[in-house]
Scaffold this active site. Structure first.
Site, PDB file in Angstrom:
ATOM      1  N   ILE A 106       1.044  -1.235  -0.024  1.00 50.04           N
ATOM      2  CA  ILE A 106      -0.034   0.159  -0.158  1.00 50.04           C
ATOM      3  C   ILE A 106       0.869   1.299   0.058  1.00 50.04           C
ATOM      4  O   ILE A 106       1.953   1.177   0.671  1.00 50.04           O
ATOM      5  CB  ILE A 106      -0.811  -0.066   1.303  1.00 50.04           C
ATOM      6  CG1 ILE A 106      -2.071   1.204   1.183  1.00 50.04           C
ATOM      7  CG2 ILE A 106      -0.339  -0.309   2.504  1.00 50.04           C
ATOM      8  CD1 ILE A 106      -3.054   1.148   2.317  1.00 50.04           C
ATOM      9  N   ASP A 108       0.655   4.803   1.178  1.00 49.14           N
ATOM     10  CA  ASP A 108       0.248   5.694   1.979  1.00 49.14           C
ATOM     11  C   ASP A 108       0.748   7.041   2.159  1.00 49.14           C
ATOM     12  O   ASP A 108       0.400   7.881   1.181  1.00 49.14           O
ATOM     13  CB  ASP A 108       0.122   5.046   3.498  1.00 49.14           C
ATOM     14  CG  ASP A 108      -0.706   5.467   4.479  1.00 49.14           C
ATOM     15  OD1 ASP A 108      -1.957   5.396   4.561  1.00 49.14           O
ATOM     16  OD2 ASP A 108      -0.135   6.095   5.398  1.00 49.14           O
TER      17      ASP A 108
END
Ligand code: IMP
Ligand code: MG
Length: 180
Positions: A106, A108
């Site tokens: 991910i 972020d």
């Protein structure tokens, strides 16, 4: 039957949805690198979160793959970025002239990917350097960076499963869920 702890989990993407999306990403990666006349790929998987995504993705790659792992994080055991990069394991082979694909769970704040891209760029003259991430949490971005291949754009939720953890739990789950 998986026994789960007290935190509430709400499934966001099922095992099948994740599987389908990973296949589509791999198809695009195969077609792009073939167009770019790459003869092989060095995949750098960011531990621990990207291990499951990497394992599924590389099984769909139709080029010779050299697989490397780095351990790096800006999170620790919190549910938000600490703002500091912790990179205890960054042993990489010579990447000069290679087509390099960083695989991350991910993006972020963007710090991890930005750090890794700069680090590789400073040490090596790779033929290409791209990023594939399963999840993109744009709302949390603090450093300007984008991935070349994105599985799902997600809202500002804390997600677990399919490699992602909450304080080292839930990585084994085959689906992605909102936690807490
Ligand atoms: P960044 O450096 O802030 O972009 O953070 C990237 C790393 O933070 C990822 O590789 C994950 O390990 C972790 N992370 C960010 N958001 C989440 C989340 O929602 N669940 C679990 N881990 C996350
Ligand atoms: Mg990670």
């Amino acid at each position: 039957m998986v026994k789960l702890k007290k935190e509430k989990l709400k499934i966001l993407f099922t095992k099948q949805q994740v599987h389908n999306r990973v296949k589509i990403l791999a198809k695009k990666i195969n077609s792009d690198y073939k167009k770019e006349k790459a003869d092989s790929l060095v995949v750098i998987s960011v531990l621990k979160g990207a291990f499951m995504f990497t394992a599924d993705l590389i099984r769909e790659i139709e080029l010779p793959v050299q697989l490397e792992f780095v351990k790096i994080s800006s999170y620790g055991s919190q549910k938000y970025s600490s703002g500091k990069i912790d990179a205890p394991i960054l042993l990489l082979p010579n990447l000069n002239g290679k087509d390099v694909l960083i695989v991350e769970d991910i993006v972020d704040s963007g710090r991890t990917i930005s750090f890794l891209k700069e680090y590789i760029g400073a040490q090596f003259k790779s033929r290409s350097l791209k990023v594939a991430c399963l999840l993109n949490k744009e709302a949390r971005r603090e450093v300007e960076v984008s991935a070349d291949y994105v599985g799902f754009d997600v809202e500002d939720h804390f997600l677990i499963g399919y490699g992602l953890d909450s304080a080292e739990e839930y990585r084994h789950l085959p689906y992605l869920a909102i936690c807490g």
